[in-house]
Design a protein around this motif. Sequence first.
Motif, PDB file in Angstrom:
ATOM      1  N   GLY A  46       0.821  -1.212   0.000  1.00 33.73           N
ATOM      2  CA  GLY A  46       0.000   0.000   0.000  1.00 33.73           C
ATOM      3  C   GLY A  46       0.849   1.253   0.000  1.00 33.73           C
ATOM      4  O   GLY A  46       0.572   2.222  -0.740  1.00 33.73           O
ATOM      5  N   PHE A  47       1.891   1.281   0.828  1.00 32.41           N
ATOM      6  CA  PHE A  47       2.802   2.431   0.898  1.00 32.41           C
ATOM      7  C   PHE A  47       3.481   2.666  -0.452  1.00 32.41           C
ATOM      8  O   PHE A  47       3.503   3.787  -0.977  1.00 32.41           O
ATOM      9  CB  PHE A  47       3.849   2.193   1.981  1.00 32.41           C
ATOM     10  CG  PHE A  47       4.897   3.260   2.082  1.00 32.41           C
ATOM     11  CD1 PHE A  47       4.679   4.388   2.857  1.00 32.41           C
ATOM     12  CD2 PHE A  47       6.096   3.146   1.386  1.00 32.41           C
ATOM     13  CE1 PHE A  47       5.641   5.392   2.946  1.00 32.41           C
ATOM     14  CE2 PHE A  47       7.065   4.137   1.462  1.00 32.41           C
ATOM     15  CZ  PHE A  47       6.840   5.267   2.245  1.00 32.41           C
ATOM     16  N   THR A  48       4.022   1.588  -1.033  1.00 34.66           N
ATOM     17  CA  THR A  48       4.779   1.711  -2.290  1.00 34.66           C
ATOM     18  C   THR A  48       3.886   2.126  -3.452  1.00 34.66           C
ATOM     19  O   THR A  48       4.235   3.040  -4.228  1.00 34.66           O
ATOM     20  CB  THR A  48       5.463   0.364  -2.619  1.00 34.66           C
ATOM     21  OG1 THR A  48       6.269  -0.036  -1.510  1.00 34.66           O
ATOM     22  CG2 THR A  48       6.327   0.487  -3.852  1.00 34.66           C
TER      23      THR A  48
ATOM     24  N   VAL B 178      -6.008   2.890  -3.391  1.00 34.61           N
ATOM     25  CA  VAL B 178      -5.046   1.821  -3.130  1.00 34.61           C
ATOM     26  C   VAL B 178      -5.591   0.864  -2.067  1.00 34.61           C
ATOM     27  O   VAL B 178      -5.493  -0.359  -2.198  1.00 34.61           O
ATOM     28  CB  VAL B 178      -3.691   2.410  -2.682  1.00 34.61           C
ATOM     29  CG1 VAL B 178      -2.760   1.311  -2.163  1.00 34.61           C
ATOM     30  CG2 VAL B 178      -3.032   3.157  -3.832  1.00 34.61           C
ATOM     31  N   ALA B 179      -6.197   1.417  -1.016  1.00 34.45           N
ATOM     32  CA  ALA B 179      -6.705   0.594   0.088  1.00 34.45           C
ATOM     33  C   ALA B 179      -7.781  -0.377  -0.384  1.00 34.45           C
ATOM     34  O   ALA B 179      -7.725  -1.578  -0.072  1.00 34.45           O
ATOM     35  CB  ALA B 179      -7.243   1.485   1.197  1.00 34.45           C
ATOM     36  N   MET B 180      -8.764   0.132  -1.141  1.00 37.38           N
ATOM     37  CA  MET B 180      -9.845  -0.773  -1.551  1.00 37.38           C
ATOM     38  C   MET B 180      -9.331  -1.832  -2.525  1.00 37.38           C
ATOM     39  O   MET B 180      -9.810  -2.973  -2.525  1.00 37.38           O
ATOM     40  CB  MET B 180     -11.020  -0.001  -2.142  1.00 37.38           C
ATOM     41  CG  MET B 180     -10.777   0.730  -3.426  1.00 37.38           C
ATOM     42  SD  MET B 180     -12.291   1.603  -3.950  1.00 37.38           S
ATOM     43  CE  MET B 180     -11.696   2.465  -5.401  1.00 37.38           C
ATOM     44  N   THR B 181      -8.315  -1.496  -3.325  1.00 42.32           N
ATOM     45  CA  THR B 181      -7.733  -2.481  -4.237  1.00 42.32           C
ATOM     46  C   THR B 181      -7.039  -3.599  -3.457  1.00 42.32           C
ATOM     47  O   THR B 181      -7.210  -4.790  -3.754  1.00 42.32           O
ATOM     48  CB  THR B 181      -6.724  -1.808  -5.182  1.00 42.32           C
ATOM     49  OG1 THR B 181      -7.377  -0.754  -5.903  1.00 42.32           O
ATOM     50  CG2 THR B 181      -6.152  -2.815  -6.174  1.00 42.32           C
ATOM     51  N   MET B 182      -6.258  -3.219  -2.443  1.00 35.40           N
ATOM     52  CA  MET B 182      -5.552  -4.214  -1.640  1.00 35.40           C
ATOM     53  C   MET B 182      -6.526  -5.114  -0.885  1.00 35.40           C
ATOM     54  O   MET B 182      -6.314  -6.326  -0.771  1.00 35.40           O
ATOM     55  CB  MET B 182      -4.620  -3.519  -0.649  1.00 35.40           C
ATOM     56  CG  MET B 182      -3.483  -2.714  -1.269  1.00 35.40           C
ATOM     57  SD  MET B 182      -2.400  -3.717  -2.320  1.00 35.40           S
ATOM     58  CE  MET B 182      -1.779  -4.895  -1.137  1.00 35.40           C
TER      59      MET B 182
ATOM     60  N   GLY C  39      -7.145  -9.220  -1.106  1.00 35.77           N
ATOM     61  CA  GLY C  39      -7.216 -10.112   0.047  1.00 35.77           C
ATOM     62  C   GLY C  39      -8.432 -11.021  -0.023  1.00 35.77           C
ATOM     63  O   GLY C  39      -8.359 -12.214   0.294  1.00 35.77           O
ATOM     64  N   ASN C  40      -9.571 -10.474  -0.467  1.00 36.59           N
ATOM     65  CA  ASN C  40     -10.785 -11.289  -0.616  1.00 36.59           C
ATOM     66  C   ASN C  40     -10.578 -12.410  -1.627  1.00 36.59           C
ATOM     67  O   ASN C  40     -11.045 -13.546  -1.431  1.00 36.59           O
ATOM     68  CB  ASN C  40     -11.953 -10.411  -1.067  1.00 36.59           C
ATOM     69  CG  ASN C  40     -12.463  -9.505   0.037  1.00 36.59           C
ATOM     70  OD1 ASN C  40     -12.205  -9.747   1.212  1.00 36.59           O
ATOM     71  ND2 ASN C  40     -13.168  -8.454  -0.328  1.00 36.59           N
ATOM     72  N   GLN C  41      -9.883 -12.096  -2.723  1.00 40.74           N
ATOM     73  CA  GLN C  41      -9.661 -13.095  -3.765  1.00 40.74           C
ATOM     74  C   GLN C  41      -8.836 -14.265  -3.253  1.00 40.74           C
ATOM     75  O   GLN C  41      -9.041 -15.414  -3.656  1.00 40.74           O
ATOM     76  CB  GLN C  41      -8.957 -12.445  -4.975  1.00 40.74           C
ATOM     77  CG  GLN C  41      -9.811 -11.452  -5.734  1.00 40.74           C
ATOM     78  CD  GLN C  41     -11.067 -12.081  -6.314  1.00 40.74           C
ATOM     79  OE1 GLN C  41     -11.022 -13.161  -6.914  1.00 40.74           O
ATOM     80  NE2 GLN C  41     -12.205 -11.425  -6.139  1.00 40.74           N
TER      81      GLN C  41
ATOM     82  N   HIS D 132      -4.049  -0.564   8.593  1.00 41.80           N
ATOM     83  CA  HIS D 132      -2.655  -0.541   8.162  1.00 41.80           C
ATOM     84  C   HIS D 132      -2.513  -0.124   6.703  1.00 41.80           C
ATOM     85  O   HIS D 132      -1.595   0.608   6.342  1.00 41.80           O
ATOM     86  CB  HIS D 132      -2.016  -1.913   8.370  1.00 41.80           C
ATOM     87  CG  HIS D 132      -1.756  -2.228   9.810  1.00 41.80           C
ATOM     88  ND1 HIS D 132      -1.539  -3.510  10.265  1.00 41.80           N
ATOM     89  CD2 HIS D 132      -1.683  -1.430  10.902  1.00 41.80           C
ATOM     90  CE1 HIS D 132      -1.335  -3.480  11.568  1.00 41.80           C
ATOM     91  NE2 HIS D 132      -1.428  -2.240  11.975  1.00 41.80           N
ATOM     92  N   VAL D 133      -3.430  -0.591   5.855  1.00 41.01           N
ATOM     93  CA  VAL D 133      -3.343  -0.266   4.432  1.00 41.01           C
ATOM     94  C   VAL D 133      -3.619   1.217   4.197  1.00 41.01           C
ATOM     95  O   VAL D 133      -2.887   1.888   3.458  1.00 41.01           O
ATOM     96  CB  VAL D 133      -4.310  -1.146   3.617  1.00 41.01           C
ATOM     97  CG1 VAL D 133      -4.342  -0.692   2.174  1.00 41.01           C
ATOM     98  CG2 VAL D 133      -3.887  -2.601   3.675  1.00 41.01           C
TER      99      VAL D 133
END
Length: 524
Positions: A203-205, A454-458, A462-464, A473-474
Amino acid sequence: MKKALNMILPNNPRFNKIAFILVLLGSIIYIILHLREDIIGVTNPSFLAFVLLALALVIALGFEFINGFHDTANAVATVIYSNSLPPIVAVVWSGLWNFLGVLCSSGAVAFTIVSLLPVELVLKVGSEAGFSMVFALLLAAVIWNLVTWFFGIPNSSSHTLIGSILGVGLMNQLLMGNNRASGVDWGQALQVFKALVFSPLAGFTIALLGMFLLKNFLPITSFYKVPEAGKTPPWPIRLLLILTCTGVSFSHGSNDGQKGMGLIMLILIGTVPTAYALNNAVSSKQVENFMNKAVVIDQVLMKYNNNLDLPTIDQSRQILTKTIQSSKIFPETIPAIRMMLQSIQHDVNNKETFKQVPVEYQANLRNDLYLVEQNLVHFTKVSPLTSSQKDLFEKFEKEIVTAIQFIPPWVKAVIAIALGLGTMVGWKRVVVTVGRKIGKNEMSYGQGAVAETVAMTMIQMGNQFHMPISTTHVVTSAVAGTALANGDGIQWRTIRNMAMAWILTLPVSIMLSAVLFWIFLKFF
């Protein structure tokens, strides 16, 4: 739009309190009605079972309520901080999308969390040790979440819950000894840890690169301004921030809400197994296909039987439990699986649905299905099966999962309500931290949009992969990434506090749950 929403949801403290109480009372009535509908006619639990059920449900929903303090507040931070939506409208809007996210979730993440628990406690969740486990890990998670919320530190509820589960597993192994307890499934725990560690770093990167590219390819000055007090942003920016808030809220509900689901299902199975041990929604056609596959798989396993006699049903359960605990296939494992398959066929024979299985057999049938599924997973990994045989085994395993891993719609609904109510009560502390205390300068509109995208993508990733992702954290790591890309620098004091909470969460939650588990074992 804003005026219309304010007419529907007046920003009046007294009105908000009344609405909160009404929703809370409505939720309690909703739970009671659905529990009564599920339980009536299939079981006669004792008064103590009802008391334990009520208490455990209160604590489990309390965990999700406090989760709303921490995680869902990150979803509304940008729209509230940027004045895109009034606070009351933002939290209700976020709660609605959390609700929809929970309802649309598969439940797979819930059972990934549950799989970290010691197998012997999962099989006997209705025992004294099972109740001690549930109460210990829930209370440990609630206590640490409250402590970090009080100090305004964006802590991860996922991280806390996993630490609590590890604490119970370690104490259980310490008390029972290595030969009688599985302790912690470190292989599964490692996979979960990878997801929790990788997601904020990624998420940071990604946010840092995304913000850098956005500034170079979308040079719109107003997009990178800091919100002015009492002034709404231009409508395109406002719409974008509302959309990203919606996406994070939906994603959060679809991932984080599942943690509470898994725990509530453990509670329901432990207290009223005759109502919740098996998925009564499985159709007669599915049961028929399941039975046919069980016969074929028994025939396949006969080739690997090693000329051993089939053990008794009780011996088979002990052997299969030992196999799961050690993650190793023994010579007697295959005969034990075959014996269990034949026992399952006997229990389900001539039944159109699992609901027709006699109530006194349902709890044992669920445990037997669980043992068979877990052992078949191990068996398919190490055995030289043909591609068609592997396909058969995988389909059979999925059908077992469908039979024992399910979430009733009312459980999803009450989890979503608990998350929404938590957001309405505790959002202020975390919003201030996200908006003002991560970057050296206050967060701009662009930073908020990039961080939440970015957060919702990450979270959806995770769901997948059926992995828990920490929204806190994200989001916070993504905000830090955008601040660095913006040239603002980072407030290292806040990052240090967040890192300290991250580092302390595991040992503190492990110790808390371990001690509580030991105390509750003595109490029960």
